[in-house]
Motif scaffolding. Structure first.
Motif, PDB file in Angstrom:
ATOM      1  N   THR A  72       3.315   0.991 -16.213  1.00  0.00           N
ATOM      2  CA  THR A  72       3.874  -0.188 -15.761  1.00  0.00           C
ATOM      3  C   THR A  72       2.764  -0.236 -13.701  1.00  0.00           C
ATOM      4  O   THR A  72       2.454   0.492 -13.412  1.00  0.00           O
ATOM      5  CB  THR A  72       5.238   0.097 -15.034  1.00  0.00           C
ATOM      6  N   ILE A  73       2.806  -1.737 -13.769  1.00  0.00           N
ATOM      7  CA  ILE A  73       1.648  -1.729 -12.432  1.00  0.00           C
ATOM      8  C   ILE A  73       2.736  -2.592 -11.625  1.00  0.00           C
ATOM      9  O   ILE A  73       3.878  -3.011 -11.898  1.00  0.00           O
ATOM     10  CB  ILE A  73       0.691  -2.496 -12.609  1.00  0.00           C
ATOM     11  N   TYR A  74       2.455  -2.821 -10.204  1.00  0.00           N
ATOM     12  CA  TYR A  74       3.063  -3.354  -9.373  1.00  0.00           C
ATOM     13  C   TYR A  74       2.535  -3.773  -8.529  1.00  0.00           C
ATOM     14  O   TYR A  74       1.526  -3.661  -8.192  1.00  0.00           O
ATOM     15  CB  TYR A  74       3.786  -1.949  -8.196  1.00  0.00           C
ATOM     16  N   LEU A  75       3.044  -4.650  -7.759  1.00  0.00           N
ATOM     17  CA  LEU A  75       2.724  -6.195  -6.730  1.00  0.00           C
ATOM     18  C   LEU A  75       3.131  -5.757  -5.740  1.00  0.00           C
ATOM     19  O   LEU A  75       4.291  -6.757  -5.505  1.00  0.00           O
ATOM     20  CB  LEU A  75       2.043  -6.780  -7.012  1.00  0.00           C
ATOM     21  N   GLN A  76       3.364  -5.600  -4.217  1.00  0.00           N
ATOM     22  CA  GLN A  76       3.820  -5.119  -3.630  1.00  0.00           C
ATOM     23  C   GLN A  76       3.612  -5.985  -2.639  1.00  0.00           C
ATOM     24  O   GLN A  76       1.654  -6.882  -2.267  1.00  0.00           O
ATOM     25  CB  GLN A  76       4.224  -3.667  -2.459  1.00  0.00           C
ATOM     26  N   MET A  77       3.690  -7.101  -1.526  1.00  0.00           N
ATOM     27  CA  MET A  77       4.019  -8.805  -1.393  1.00  0.00           C
ATOM     28  C   MET A  77       4.642  -8.618  -0.190  1.00  0.00           C
ATOM     29  O   MET A  77       5.502  -8.595  -0.265  1.00  0.00           O
ATOM     30  CB  MET A  77       3.677  -9.612  -2.359  1.00  0.00           C
ATOM     31  N   GLY A 123      -5.129  -7.432   2.864  1.00  0.00           N
ATOM     32  CA  GLY A 123      -4.049  -6.595   3.840  1.00  0.00           C
ATOM     33  C   GLY A 123      -3.251  -7.089   3.951  1.00  0.00           C
ATOM     34  O   GLY A 123      -1.522  -6.796   4.568  1.00  0.00           O
ATOM     35  N   ARG A 124      -2.326  -8.124   2.971  1.00  0.00           N
ATOM     36  CA  ARG A 124      -1.332  -7.947   2.511  1.00  0.00           C
ATOM     37  C   ARG A 124       0.189  -7.757   1.454  1.00  0.00           C
ATOM     38  O   ARG A 124       0.538  -7.538   1.857  1.00  0.00           O
ATOM     39  CB  ARG A 124      -1.115  -9.518   2.109  1.00  0.00           C
ATOM     40  N   PHE A 125      -1.532  -7.810   0.430  1.00  0.00           N
ATOM     41  CA  PHE A 125      -0.588  -7.087  -0.750  1.00  0.00           C
ATOM     42  C   PHE A 125      -1.037  -6.246  -1.045  1.00  0.00           C
ATOM     43  O   PHE A 125      -2.642  -5.280  -0.199  1.00  0.00           O
ATOM     44  CB  PHE A 125      -1.480  -7.762  -1.510  1.00  0.00           C
ATOM     45  N   GLY A 160       6.914 -14.720   5.833  1.00  0.00           N
ATOM     46  CA  GLY A 160       6.984 -14.026   6.430  1.00  0.00           C
ATOM     47  C   GLY A 160       7.794 -12.379   5.214  1.00  0.00           C
ATOM     48  O   GLY A 160       7.953 -11.813   6.283  1.00  0.00           O
ATOM     49  N   GLY A 161       8.569 -13.188   4.225  1.00  0.00           N
ATOM     50  CA  GLY A 161       8.920 -11.754   4.061  1.00  0.00           C
ATOM     51  C   GLY A 161       8.400 -11.357   3.316  1.00  0.00           C
ATOM     52  O   GLY A 161       7.221 -11.662   3.119  1.00  0.00           O
ATOM     53  N   SER A 162       9.661 -10.566   2.382  1.00  0.00           N
ATOM     54  CA  SER A 162       8.725  -9.679   1.390  1.00  0.00           C
ATOM     55  C   SER A 162       8.908 -10.038  -0.442  1.00  0.00           C
ATOM     56  O   SER A 162      10.041 -10.376  -0.252  1.00  0.00           O
ATOM     57  CB  SER A 162       8.836  -8.169   1.022  1.00  0.00           C
ATOM     58  N   LEU A 163       8.499  -9.594  -1.456  1.00  0.00           N
ATOM     59  CA  LEU A 163       8.875  -9.531  -2.363  1.00  0.00           C
ATOM     60  C   LEU A 163       7.619  -7.935  -3.407  1.00  0.00           C
ATOM     61  O   LEU A 163       6.360  -7.911  -2.882  1.00  0.00           O
ATOM     62  CB  LEU A 163       8.648 -10.718  -3.851  1.00  0.00           C
ATOM     63  N   ARG A 164       8.676  -8.006  -4.586  1.00  0.00           N
ATOM     64  CA  ARG A 164       7.954  -6.850  -4.913  1.00  0.00           C
ATOM     65  C   ARG A 164       7.697  -6.952  -6.376  1.00  0.00           C
ATOM     66  O   ARG A 164       8.487  -7.161  -6.935  1.00  0.00           O
ATOM     67  CB  ARG A 164       7.914  -5.611  -4.671  1.00  0.00           C
ATOM     68  N   TYR A 178      -9.560  -6.989  -4.515  1.00  0.00           N
ATOM     69  CA  TYR A 178      -8.431  -7.973  -4.051  1.00  0.00           C
ATOM     70  C   TYR A 178      -8.786  -9.203  -3.662  1.00  0.00           C
ATOM     71  O   TYR A 178     -10.106  -9.467  -3.410  1.00  0.00           O
ATOM     72  CB  TYR A 178      -7.273  -7.311  -2.643  1.00  0.00           C
ATOM     73  N   ALA A 179      -8.506 -10.218  -4.245  1.00  0.00           N
ATOM     74  CA  ALA A 179      -8.967 -11.504  -3.938  1.00  0.00           C
ATOM     75  C   ALA A 179      -8.750 -11.333  -2.267  1.00  0.00           C
ATOM     76  O   ALA A 179      -7.540 -11.201  -1.376  1.00  0.00           O
ATOM     77  CB  ALA A 179      -7.820 -12.810  -4.112  1.00  0.00           C
TER      78      ALA A 179
END
Length: 122
Positions: free
Chosen positions: A78-83, A66-68, A15-19, A60-61
């Motif tokens: 630079t690229i980012y992935l907000q999860m 809807g989540r990433f 349920g948490g997030s990481l970037r 997206y896969a």
């Protein structure tokens, strides 16, 4: 020398997030698809997301839609992935890549980073 360096991985509860971030050096990737793959223990490397031309096109896969969210800053190379809403099944080593063509299959022609571990606890 071209380098892709990932950062931002870690341990998070479900349920948490990481970037995640991926900083590229050695050349510019304006005409490249830049994205993320992941590989869980005992599994093949799988496509997560990719982006082209500062967000003009994103892919997206199904498992992460809807989540990433993927984004890129071409000025910073630079690229980012907000999860968000992470699940235990998202646990894997996440790899940044740069490829001239759109592909959801890992290729040897792409540039790859060394990977960053993401662990989601239940």
């Amino acid at each position: 020398q071209v380098q892709l360096v990932e950062s931002g991985g870690g341990l998070v509860q479900a349920g948490g997030s990481l970037r995640l971030s991926c900083a590229a050096s050695g050349r510019t990737f304006l005409d490249y698809f830049m994205g993320w793959f992941r590989q869980a223990p005992g599994k093949e490397r799988e496509f997560v997301a990719t982006i082209y031309r500062s967000g003009r096109s994103t892919y997206y896969a199904d498992s992460v839609k809807g989540r990433f969210a993927i984004s890129r800053d071409d000025a910073k190379n630079t690229i980012y992935l907000q999860m968000n809403n992470l699940k235990p099944e998202d646990t894997a080593v996440y790899y940044c890549n740069a490829e001239r063509v759109l592909t959801t299959t890992p290729t040897t022609s792409a540039y790859w980073g060394q990977g960053t571990q993401v662990t989601v606890s239940s």
